[in-house]
Design an enzyme around this catalytic site. Structure first.
Site, PDB file in Angstrom:
ATOM      1  N   CYS A   1       0.827  -1.222   0.000  1.00  0.00           N
ATOM      2  CA  CYS A   1       0.000   0.000   0.000  1.00  0.00           C
ATOM      3  C   CYS A   1       0.858   1.268   0.000  1.00  0.00           C
ATOM      4  O   CYS A   1       0.336   2.359  -0.237  1.00  0.00           O
ATOM      5  CB  CYS A   1      -0.947   0.009   1.201  1.00  0.00           C
ATOM      6  SG  CYS A   1      -2.195  -1.284   1.105  1.00  0.00           S
TER       7      CYS A   1
ATOM      8  N   HIS B   1      -3.121   7.717   2.515  1.00  0.00           N
ATOM      9  CA  HIS B   1      -3.518   6.372   2.091  1.00  0.00           C
ATOM     10  C   HIS B   1      -4.892   6.094   2.692  1.00  0.00           C
ATOM     11  O   HIS B   1      -5.165   6.441   3.846  1.00  0.00           O
ATOM     12  CB  HIS B   1      -2.485   5.352   2.580  1.00  0.00           C
ATOM     13  CG  HIS B   1      -2.900   3.935   2.322  1.00  0.00           C
ATOM     14  ND1 HIS B   1      -3.373   3.521   1.104  1.00  0.00           N
ATOM     15  CD2 HIS B   1      -2.936   2.847   3.130  1.00  0.00           C
ATOM     16  CE1 HIS B   1      -3.673   2.230   1.170  1.00  0.00           C
ATOM     17  NE2 HIS B   1      -3.418   1.798   2.391  1.00  0.00           N
TER      18      HIS B   1
ATOM     19  N   ASN C   1      -9.972   0.486   0.274  1.00  0.00           N
ATOM     20  CA  ASN C   1      -8.512   0.562   0.225  1.00  0.00           C
ATOM     21  C   ASN C   1      -8.048  -0.018  -1.112  1.00  0.00           C
ATOM     22  O   ASN C   1      -8.129  -1.221  -1.325  1.00  0.00           O
ATOM     23  CB  ASN C   1      -7.936  -0.237   1.401  1.00  0.00           C
ATOM     24  CG  ASN C   1      -6.411  -0.226   1.435  1.00  0.00           C
ATOM     25  OD1 ASN C   1      -5.767   0.197   0.482  1.00  0.00           O
ATOM     26  ND2 ASN C   1      -5.849  -0.705   2.536  1.00  0.00           N
TER      27      ASN C   1
HETATM   28  N1  COA Z   1     -18.251  -7.333  10.538  1.00  0.00           N
HETATM   29  C1  COA Z   1     -18.650  -7.511  11.807  1.00  0.00           C
HETATM   30  N2  COA Z   1     -17.804  -7.831  12.806  1.00  0.00           N
HETATM   31  C2  COA Z   1     -16.497  -7.977  12.495  1.00  0.00           C
HETATM   32  C3  COA Z   1     -16.014  -7.804  11.184  1.00  0.00           C
HETATM   33  C4  COA Z   1     -16.941  -7.475  10.183  1.00  0.00           C
HETATM   34  N3  COA Z   1     -16.588  -7.289   8.894  1.00  0.00           N
HETATM   35  N4  COA Z   1     -14.688  -8.005  11.183  1.00  0.00           N
HETATM   36  C5  COA Z   1     -14.335  -8.288  12.446  1.00  0.00           C
HETATM   37  N5  COA Z   1     -15.426  -8.272  13.237  1.00  0.00           N
HETATM   38  C6  COA Z   1     -15.497  -8.528  14.674  1.00  0.00           C
HETATM   39  C7  COA Z   1     -14.320  -9.296  15.190  1.00  0.00           C
HETATM   40  O1  COA Z   1     -14.517 -10.680  14.997  1.00  0.00           O
HETATM   41  C8  COA Z   1     -14.300  -8.900  16.639  1.00  0.00           C
HETATM   42  O2  COA Z   1     -15.278  -9.642  17.317  1.00  0.00           O
HETATM   43  P1  COA Z   1     -14.987 -10.157  18.825  1.00  0.00           P
HETATM   44  O3  COA Z   1     -14.798  -8.908  19.638  1.00  0.00           O
HETATM   45  O4  COA Z   1     -16.232 -10.895  19.138  1.00  0.00           O
HETATM   46  O5  COA Z   1     -13.755 -10.997  18.724  1.00  0.00           O
HETATM   47  C9  COA Z   1     -14.772  -7.449  16.617  1.00  0.00           C
HETATM   48  O6  COA Z   1     -15.440  -7.272  15.362  1.00  0.00           O
HETATM   49  C10 COA Z   1     -13.660  -6.448  16.741  1.00  0.00           C
HETATM   50  O7  COA Z   1     -12.621  -6.819  15.843  1.00  0.00           O
HETATM   51  P2  COA Z   1     -11.313  -5.978  15.678  1.00  0.00           P
HETATM   52  O8  COA Z   1     -10.424  -6.619  14.679  1.00  0.00           O
HETATM   53  O9  COA Z   1     -10.750  -5.668  17.024  1.00  0.00           O
HETATM   54  O10 COA Z   1     -11.934  -4.643  15.075  1.00  0.00           O
HETATM   55  P3  COA Z   1     -11.241  -3.286  14.750  1.00  0.00           P
HETATM   56  O11 COA Z   1     -11.939  -2.194  15.417  1.00  0.00           O
HETATM   57  O12 COA Z   1      -9.737  -3.352  14.908  1.00  0.00           O
HETATM   58  O13 COA Z   1     -11.538  -3.104  13.207  1.00  0.00           O
HETATM   59  C11 COA Z   1     -10.363  -3.344  11.104  1.00  0.00           C
HETATM   60  C12 COA Z   1     -11.037  -4.053  12.295  1.00  0.00           C
HETATM   61  C13 COA Z   1      -9.809  -4.375  10.169  1.00  0.00           C
HETATM   62  C14 COA Z   1     -11.409  -2.497  10.427  1.00  0.00           C
HETATM   63  C15 COA Z   1      -9.246  -2.442  11.684  1.00  0.00           C
HETATM   64  O14 COA Z   1      -8.457  -3.165  12.563  1.00  0.00           O
HETATM   65  C16 COA Z   1      -8.366  -1.880  10.610  1.00  0.00           C
HETATM   66  O15 COA Z   1      -8.795  -1.065   9.824  1.00  0.00           O
HETATM   67  N6  COA Z   1      -7.069  -2.265  10.640  1.00  0.00           N
HETATM   68  C17 COA Z   1      -6.050  -1.720   9.806  1.00  0.00           C
HETATM   69  C18 COA Z   1      -6.356  -1.914   8.390  1.00  0.00           C
HETATM   70  C19 COA Z   1      -5.276  -1.431   7.553  1.00  0.00           C
HETATM   71  O16 COA Z   1      -4.852  -0.320   7.673  1.00  0.00           O
HETATM   72  N7  COA Z   1      -4.872  -2.304   6.685  1.00  0.00           N
HETATM   73  C20 COA Z   1      -4.054  -2.100   5.605  1.00  0.00           C
HETATM   74  C21 COA Z   1      -2.888  -1.264   5.805  1.00  0.00           C
HETATM   75  S1  COA Z   1      -2.417  -0.990   4.207  1.00  0.00           S
END
Ligand code: COA
Length: 318
Positions: free
Chosen positions: A112, A245, A275
């Protein structure tokens, strides 16, 4: 001799995948996706909309914006991690699509953060006198690299291509560039290549430990924007726009807050595009320019972060 952006362009696939579509694919909801990411829809490439095809369309727009013909390009650099082939590179395919021959052409793989890396290479080629006009493309189809059953990744990624033409100029367009990496975090975000001679390649989907990536991205980007401003001898208050980004709206707002920028000074495209990996910064830049928000002379901070971990920035006067 300096480098300066002469024109920008972008291409998004026709097919739209909304959060409602994702509700049919995995256990998720529009509310969860919007609250946690800010994404409402993303574009999905067809078989014909390869990174090279999309790159050519974005390049043609950038050439038009720069009032240039493809024959004036000395180099084509494509940032991608979704090239159809190891070789010919996507950059070679873009050069072919533009009808070019006898031109420098190669891909840059920095996930990315690819556009920041490719921009830096182009800038350095220009100031070294190796090239006058360089086409820099970011093109990716990472939506296809996600497991359609994995709700933690499939909701995030979209496909697309963005382009800019960086040209030699006696006006200083590029004010500072900063690139770096933390290879010890490689396991948190990875995309293995499918293996030859193996029947089951189902473990070759994009893997991300979202929460950890999130925390690192926020910390790294806060440091990166300060370092870049310092390199340019500028302060946050000198910036007109942040062109970040587009991974997660919460990461973007954290960076904007760090810079004390109002959200009206931040280009956000992820609500409509998700993204798009290496395409996200040039697509955002192009949108800001085409909407008339970003004007000639504005100071912009471009930044990106991706798997590796790798990250990079460019502080430019448009
Ligand atoms: N829909 C509903 N629930 C979801 C889900 C979805 N699509 N994806 C995950 N969950 C759930 C998880 O299973 C977890 O449940 P639990 O608490 O029962 O275990 C809960 O939501 C929280 O998950 P978590 O991973 O802690 O959520 P988050 O707030 O960190 O959000 C992302 C997840 C992926 C959106 C976030 O972490 C993110 O954006 N990360 C960075 C992404 C990024 O920058 N990536 C690329 C860099 S180039």
């Amino acid at each position: 001799m300096y480098s300066r952006i002469l024109g920008t362009g972008g291409y998004l696939p026709q097919q739209v995948r909304t959060n409602a579509d994702l509700e049919q694919m995995v256990e998720t909801s529009d509310t969860w996706i919007v609250e946690r990411t800010g994404i409402r829809e993303r574009r999905i490439a067809s078989a014909e909309e390869t990174p090279a095809f999309m790159g050519v369309q974005a390049a043609l727009q950038a050439l038009e914006a720069a009032a240039m013909t493809a024959s004036e390009l000395d180099a084509v650099i494509c940032a991608t991690t979704s090239s159809a082939n190891a070789f010919p590179s996507t950059a070679c395919e873009i050069a072919l699509g533009l009808g070019l021959n006898d031109v420098i052409a190669f891909d840059v793989a920095a996930a990315c953060a690819g556009f920041s890396y490719a921009y830096s290479v182009a800038h350095n080629m220009i100031i070294a006198g190796q090239a006058k006009n360089v086409l820099v493309v970011g093109a990716d189809t990472l939506a296809q690299a996600c497991d359609p059953a994995d709700r933690t990744t499939i909701i995030l990624f979209g496909d697309g291509a963005g382009a800019c033409i960086l040209g030699a100029s006696d006006e200083q367009g590029t004010l500072a560039i900063k690139l770096s990496s933390d290879p010890s975090r490689g396991d948190l975000l990875r995309l293995p290549f499918p293996k030859r001679g193996v029947a089951d390649n189902s473990n070759c989907y994009l893997y991300m430990k979202g929460n950890d990536v999130f925390k690192h991205a926020v910390t790294v980007l806060a440091k990166l924007v300060n370092e870049t401003l310092e390199l340019a001898g500028l302060e946050a208050g000198d910036l007109d726009f942040l062109v970040p980004h587009q991974a997660n709206l919460r990461i973007i707002t954290a960076t904007a807050r760090k810079l004390k920028l109002d959200m009206s000074q931040v280009i956000v495209t992820l609500d409509k595009q998700g993204n798009t990996s290496a395409a996200s910064v040039p697509l955002a830049l192009d949108e800001g320019i085409r909407q008339g928000r970003i004007k000639r002379g504005d100071k912009l901070l471009l930044e990106s972060f991706g798997g590796g971990f790798v990250w990079g920035s460019a502080l430019i006067r448009y």
